[in-house]
Design a protein around this motif. Structure first.
Motif, PDB file in Angstrom:
ATOM      1  N   LEU A   6      -1.640  12.890   0.442  1.00  0.00           N
ATOM      2  CA  LEU A   6      -0.265  12.179   0.135  1.00  0.00           C
ATOM      3  C   LEU A   6      -0.178  10.997   1.015  1.00  0.00           C
ATOM      4  O   LEU A   6       0.419   9.925   0.453  1.00  0.00           O
ATOM      5  N   VAL A   7      -0.138  11.198   2.220  1.00  0.00           N
ATOM      6  CA  VAL A   7       0.188  10.107   3.173  1.00  0.00           C
ATOM      7  C   VAL A   7      -0.941   9.054   3.346  1.00  0.00           C
ATOM      8  O   VAL A   7      -0.720   7.953   3.529  1.00  0.00           O
ATOM      9  N   ILE A   8      -1.976   9.512   3.015  1.00  0.00           N
ATOM     10  CA  ILE A   8      -3.199   8.395   2.957  1.00  0.00           C
ATOM     11  C   ILE A   8      -3.167   7.736   2.049  1.00  0.00           C
ATOM     12  O   ILE A   8      -3.244   6.505   2.094  1.00  0.00           O
ATOM     13  N   GLU A   9      -2.721   8.116   0.818  1.00  0.00           N
ATOM     14  CA  GLU A   9      -2.438   7.580  -0.349  1.00  0.00           C
ATOM     15  C   GLU A   9      -1.518   6.382  -0.177  1.00  0.00           C
ATOM     16  O   GLU A   9      -1.539   5.197  -0.664  1.00  0.00           O
ATOM     17  N   TYR A  10      -0.518   6.929   0.457  1.00  0.00           N
ATOM     18  CA  TYR A  10       0.804   5.894   0.729  1.00  0.00           C
ATOM     19  C   TYR A  10       0.092   4.731   1.592  1.00  0.00           C
ATOM     20  O   TYR A  10       0.428   3.673   1.355  1.00  0.00           O
ATOM     21  N   ALA A  11      -0.581   5.163   2.674  1.00  0.00           N
ATOM     22  CA  ALA A  11      -0.910   4.076   3.510  1.00  0.00           C
ATOM     23  C   ALA A  11      -1.869   3.102   3.185  1.00  0.00           C
ATOM     24  O   ALA A  11      -1.430   1.917   3.266  1.00  0.00           O
ATOM     25  N   GLU A  12      -2.582   3.573   1.987  1.00  0.00           N
ATOM     26  CA  GLU A  12      -3.635   2.396   1.594  1.00  0.00           C
ATOM     27  C   GLU A  12      -2.938   1.762   0.613  1.00  0.00           C
ATOM     28  O   GLU A  12      -3.308   0.796   0.506  1.00  0.00           O
ATOM     29  N   ALA A  13      -1.874   2.251   0.038  1.00  0.00           N
ATOM     30  CA  ALA A  13      -1.143   1.393  -1.043  1.00  0.00           C
ATOM     31  C   ALA A  13      -0.236   0.392  -0.395  1.00  0.00           C
ATOM     32  O   ALA A  13       0.134  -0.470  -1.152  1.00  0.00           O
ATOM     33  N   HIS A  14       0.077   0.500   0.910  1.00  0.00           N
ATOM     34  CA  HIS A  14       1.024  -0.130   1.255  1.00  0.00           C
ATOM     35  C   HIS A  14       0.691  -0.918   2.774  1.00  0.00           C
ATOM     36  O   HIS A  14       1.420  -1.233   3.591  1.00  0.00           O
ATOM     37  N   LEU A  15      -0.502  -0.816   3.013  1.00  0.00           N
ATOM     38  CA  LEU A  15      -1.149  -1.726   4.367  1.00  0.00           C
ATOM     39  C   LEU A  15      -0.626  -2.725   4.459  1.00  0.00           C
ATOM     40  O   LEU A  15      -0.873  -3.921   3.725  1.00  0.00           O
ATOM     41  N   PRO A  16      -0.024  -3.152   5.525  1.00  0.00           N
ATOM     42  CA  PRO A  16       0.477  -4.539   6.148  1.00  0.00           C
ATOM     43  C   PRO A  16      -0.705  -5.624   6.550  1.00  0.00           C
ATOM     44  O   PRO A  16      -0.292  -6.738   6.647  1.00  0.00           O
ATOM     45  N   TRP A  17      -1.831  -5.099   6.806  1.00  0.00           N
ATOM     46  CA  TRP A  17      -2.999  -5.893   7.189  1.00  0.00           C
ATOM     47  C   TRP A  17      -4.135  -5.557   6.601  1.00  0.00           C
ATOM     48  O   TRP A  17      -4.458  -4.416   5.952  1.00  0.00           O
ATOM     49  N   ALA A  18      -5.247  -6.399   6.207  1.00  0.00           N
ATOM     50  CA  ALA A  18      -6.498  -6.233   5.874  1.00  0.00           C
ATOM     51  C   ALA A  18      -7.460  -5.439   6.572  1.00  0.00           C
ATOM     52  O   ALA A  18      -8.244  -4.437   6.078  1.00  0.00           O
ATOM     53  N   ASP A  19      -7.278  -5.684   8.016  1.00  0.00           N
ATOM     54  CA  ASP A  19      -8.353  -5.019   8.798  1.00  0.00           C
ATOM     55  C   ASP A  19      -7.691  -3.947   9.666  1.00  0.00           C
ATOM     56  O   ASP A  19      -7.071  -4.107  10.670  1.00  0.00           O
ATOM     57  N   ALA A  20      -7.563  -2.935   9.015  1.00  0.00           N
ATOM     58  CA  ALA A  20      -6.643  -1.421   9.594  1.00  0.00           C
ATOM     59  C   ALA A  20      -7.185  -0.434   9.558  1.00  0.00           C
ATOM     60  O   ALA A  20      -8.539  -0.105   8.918  1.00  0.00           O
ATOM     61  N   ARG A  21      -7.057   0.358  10.574  1.00  0.00           N
ATOM     62  CA  ARG A  21      -7.686   1.844  10.817  1.00  0.00           C
ATOM     63  C   ARG A  21      -6.723   2.753  10.309  1.00  0.00           C
ATOM     64  O   ARG A  21      -5.688   2.785  10.981  1.00  0.00           O
ATOM     65  N   VAL A  22      -6.992   3.561   9.184  1.00  0.00           N
ATOM     66  CA  VAL A  22      -5.774   4.524   8.811  1.00  0.00           C
ATOM     67  C   VAL A  22      -6.161   5.950   9.393  1.00  0.00           C
ATOM     68  O   VAL A  22      -7.379   6.179   9.880  1.00  0.00           O
ATOM     69  N   ILE A  23      -5.050   6.363   9.954  1.00  0.00           N
ATOM     70  CA  ILE A  23      -5.030   7.540  10.905  1.00  0.00           C
ATOM     71  C   ILE A  23      -4.245   8.945   9.992  1.00  0.00           C
ATOM     72  O   ILE A  23      -4.982   9.704   9.713  1.00  0.00           O
ATOM     73  N   ALA A  24      -3.118   8.709   9.882  1.00  0.00           N
ATOM     74  CA  ALA A  24      -2.390   9.676   8.876  1.00  0.00           C
ATOM     75  C   ALA A  24      -2.772  11.053   9.119  1.00  0.00           C
ATOM     76  O   ALA A  24      -3.180  11.843   8.219  1.00  0.00           O
ATOM     77  N   HIS A  25      -2.567  11.482  10.374  1.00  0.00           N
ATOM     78  CA  HIS A  25      -3.069  12.826  10.729  1.00  0.00           C
ATOM     79  C   HIS A  25      -2.118  13.937  11.314  1.00  0.00           C
ATOM     80  O   HIS A  25      -2.229  15.130  10.849  1.00  0.00           O
ATOM     81  N   HIS A  26      -1.043  13.243  12.076  1.00  0.00           N
ATOM     82  CA  HIS A  26      -0.182  14.304  12.703  1.00  0.00           C
ATOM     83  C   HIS A  26       1.173  13.542  12.981  1.00  0.00           C
ATOM     84  O   HIS A  26       1.227  12.443  13.115  1.00  0.00           O
ATOM     85  N   MET A  27       2.336  14.314  13.375  1.00  0.00           N
ATOM     86  CA  MET A  27       3.238  13.957  14.205  1.00  0.00           C
ATOM     87  C   MET A  27       3.092  14.697  15.638  1.00  0.00           C
ATOM     88  O   MET A  27       3.149  15.543  15.788  1.00  0.00           O
ATOM     89  N   THR A  28       3.122  13.693  16.519  1.00  0.00           N
ATOM     90  CA  THR A  28       3.041  14.080  17.935  1.00  0.00           C
ATOM     91  C   THR A  28       4.420  14.945  18.234  1.00  0.00           C
ATOM     92  O   THR A  28       5.549  14.445  18.080  1.00  0.00           O
ATOM     93  N   ILE A  29       4.001  16.265  19.129  1.00  0.00           N
ATOM     94  CA  ILE A  29       5.169  16.803  19.665  1.00  0.00           C
ATOM     95  C   ILE A  29       5.216  16.396  21.226  1.00  0.00           C
ATOM     96  O   ILE A  29       6.066  15.917  21.604  1.00  0.00           O
ATOM     97  N   VAL A  30       4.107  16.384  21.725  1.00  0.00           N
ATOM     98  CA  VAL A  30       3.793  15.824  23.027  1.00  0.00           C
ATOM     99  C   VAL A  30       2.345  15.355  23.438  1.00  0.00           C
ATOM    100  O   VAL A  30       1.542  16.173  23.104  1.00  0.00           O
ATOM    101  N   HIS A  31       2.342  14.337  24.067  1.00  0.00           N
ATOM    102  CA  HIS A  31       0.899  13.747  24.321  1.00  0.00           C
ATOM    103  C   HIS A  31       0.835  14.229  25.869  1.00  0.00           C
ATOM    104  O   HIS A  31       1.784  14.230  26.547  1.00  0.00           O
ATOM    105  N   HIS A  32      -0.423  14.193  26.410  1.00  0.00           N
ATOM    106  CA  HIS A  32      -0.623  14.706  27.886  1.00  0.00           C
ATOM    107  C   HIS A  32       0.255  13.600  28.871  1.00  0.00           C
ATOM    108  O   HIS A  32       0.501  14.078  29.802  1.00  0.00           O
TER     109      HIS A  32
END
Length: 164
Positions: free
Chosen positions: A37-63
Motif C-alpha cells: 500500500l505504501v509503495i503504491e502511494y509513493a510511486e503515485a506521488h513521487l516528487p522527483w523522477a530520480d528516486a529510490r523507493v524505500i517504504a519499509h519501516h518506521m524507525t524506533i531507534v537507530h544505533h
C-alpha cells in the motif's frame, strides 16, 4: 539480598551495553500488505523522477540514538525505548499515517497514531529519497512541511531488531 539486586542490575547494564553496541536499528517493519500500500502511494506521488523507493519501516531507534545522552531525561528515554523494543520484539502494532511531506532530499509519511515509541522527533516512514540531491533515509528527519493525506493510511508493523 543487596548482593542479588546488585548482580541483577549489573547483568542488565552489561546486556544493555552489548545490545546497544550490536544493534543497527529497531523498527516497526511493515507487513507485506502495508508495504505494498505504501509503495503504491509513493510511486503515485513521487516528487522527483530520480528516486529510490524505500517504504519499509518506521524507525524506533537507530544505533546513533544509543550514543551518550546529553542529560538524565534523555538517558532515561533512550533506555526506555530500548527496553520497550526488547520486550515487544516480534509483536505487531497498528500505525496510522495522516500526513505526507518532502524536502529536496526525502519523501515521507508522518505517523500520528502508534503505541510504539520512537527516538525520532517526528515518527515517520521514509517513502523515497532523491538520488539527484544525494538524499538518504535520515533526511526524512528534517522535513519541515507536512500536508494532510486525503484519507489516513492504517498500516501494520512488527517490532524488528536489525543487528550489525
Amino acid at each position: 539480598m543487596k548482593r542479588i539486586i546488585l548482580l541483577l542490575l549489573t547483568l542488565v547494564l552489561v546486556a544493555s551495553s552489548y545490545a546497544q553496541r550490536s544493534i543497527e536499528y529497531i523498527a516497526l517493519e511493515l507487513d507485506d500488505a502495508s508495504r505494498q500500500l505504501v509503495i503504491e502511494y509513493a510511486e503515485a506521488h513521487l516528487p522527483w523522477a530520480d528516486a529510490r523507493v524505500i517504504a519499509h519501516h518506521m524507525t524506533i531507534v537507530h544505533h546513533t540514538g544509543f550514543r551518550a545522552a546529553p542529560d538524565a531525561t534523555d538517558l532515561a528515554e533512550r533506555d526506555y525505548v530500548l527496553a520497550w523494543a526488547l520486550a515487544h520484539e516480534g509483536q505487531s502494532f497498528s500505525l496510522t499515517a495522516t500526513e505526507v511531506g518532502h524536502s529536496n532530499k526525502a519523501f515521507a509519511l508522518r505517523i500520528t497514531d502508534v503505541l510504539a515509541p520512537s527516538r525520532n522527533r517526528i515518527k515517520h516512514i521514509t517513502l523515497a529519497t532523491n538520488n539527484a540531491t544525494g538524499g538518504r533515509a535520515v533526511d526524512s528527519n528534517y522535513i519541515t512541511h507536512w500536508e494532510p493525506l486525503d484519507a489516513p493510511l492504517v498500516l501494520t508493523g512488527k517490532v524488528t531488531i536489525y543487528y550489525k
